[in-house]
Design a protein around this motif. Structure first.
Motif, PDB file in Angstrom:
ATOM      1  N   SER A 146      96.407  35.800  77.837  1.00 29.51           N
ATOM      2  CA  SER A 146      97.697  35.976  77.175  1.00 29.51           C
ATOM      3  C   SER A 146      97.675  37.177  76.236  1.00 29.51           C
ATOM      4  N   GLY A 147      98.704  38.001  76.338  1.00 29.80           N
ATOM      5  CA  GLY A 147      98.827  39.173  75.479  1.00 29.80           C
ATOM      6  C   GLY A 147      98.162  40.421  76.014  1.00 29.80           C
ATOM      7  N   ASP A 148      97.309  40.295  77.032  1.00 27.80           N
ATOM      8  CA  ASP A 148      96.681  41.492  77.605  1.00 27.80           C
ATOM      9  C   ASP A 148      97.755  42.416  78.171  1.00 27.80           C
ATOM     10  N   ARG A 149      97.609  43.682  77.882  1.00 27.06           N
ATOM     11  CA  ARG A 149      98.436  44.702  78.517  1.00 27.06           C
ATOM     12  C   ARG A 149      97.648  45.215  79.712  1.00 27.06           C
ATOM     13  N   PHE A 150      98.365  45.522  80.793  1.00 29.92           N
ATOM     14  CA  PHE A 150      97.689  45.972  82.007  1.00 29.92           C
ATOM     15  C   PHE A 150      98.618  46.863  82.812  1.00 29.92           C
TER      16      PHE A 150
ATOM     17  N   GLN B  93      96.800  47.940  96.161  1.00 27.38           N
ATOM     18  CA  GLN B  93      97.175  47.746  94.770  1.00 27.38           C
ATOM     19  C   GLN B  93      95.982  47.288  93.938  1.00 27.38           C
ATOM     20  N   ASP B  94      95.872  47.855  92.758  1.00 32.08           N
ATOM     21  CA  ASP B  94      94.821  47.489  91.810  1.00 32.08           C
ATOM     22  C   ASP B  94      95.459  47.172  90.466  1.00 32.08           C
TER      23      ASP B  94
ATOM     24  N   PRO C 188      93.062  48.448  76.948  1.00 32.29           N
ATOM     25  CA  PRO C 188      92.985  49.916  77.018  1.00 32.29           C
ATOM     26  C   PRO C 188      91.722  50.421  77.708  1.00 32.29           C
ATOM     27  N   ASP C 189      90.843  49.508  78.171  1.00 32.94           N
ATOM     28  CA  ASP C 189      89.564  49.964  78.726  1.00 32.94           C
ATOM     29  C   ASP C 189      89.614  50.293  80.210  1.00 32.94           C
ATOM     30  N   ASP C 190      90.775  50.098  80.856  1.00 30.96           N
ATOM     31  CA  ASP C 190      90.962  50.374  82.280  1.00 30.96           C
ATOM     32  C   ASP C 190      89.948  49.643  83.162  1.00 30.96           C
TER      33      ASP C 190
END
Length: 133
Positions: free
Chosen positions: A72-76, A94-95, A100-102
């Motif tokens: 929850s809350g992770d940006r991707f 698709q990946d 922010p660590d890609d």
């Protein structure tokens, strides 16, 4: 990470997580589908209009390799690349990468086709043009 035709940024919502606190495996397919629909719009295709014309874009195969878990809350972000597979099939590669660590979280291969009003594979001219670019 730079060979994508399209990129979409998203964020995990609480209700997408299971009892273990991670994104449920089925939700990743929703993420990938949303990215494909946004990509199709960017290409100038109208999914709803194709359906009204009785051209149905369908998934015939999905291969998903889970590499990690979003919470929850992770940006991707989702990277999408489109390729012609055969005269009547196309593939979305698709990946999903966590910011922010890609870090790669999922790698997917979605194979699709277009079906005409009789349910037979037929890729319309406007999609053929896109696949031939």
């Amino acid at each position: 990470m730079s060979d994508y035709d399209f990129r979409l940024d998203l964020e995990v919502r609480d209700y997408e997580c299971d009892m273990q606190g991670v994104v449920n495996n089925s939700v990743y397919q929703n993420y990938l589908e949303h990215a494909r629909h946004e990509f199709i719009k960017q290409l100038g295709l109208d999914f709803a209009e194709l359906t009204r014309r009785r051209i149905n874009l369908v998934v015939v195969r999905a291969e998903l390799d889970y590499k990690g878990s979003l919470i929850s809350g992770d940006r991707f972000w989702i990277g999408t690349r489109l390729e012609k597979i055969s005269p009547v099939r196309f593939g979305f590669f698709q990946d999903i990468f966590r910011k922010p660590d890609d870090r790669l979280m999922l790698s997917g291969k979605i194979i699709g086709t277009a079906l005409n009003e009789r349910g037979r594979p037929r890729v319309p001219e406007e999609i053929q043009r896109i696949l031939s670019r």
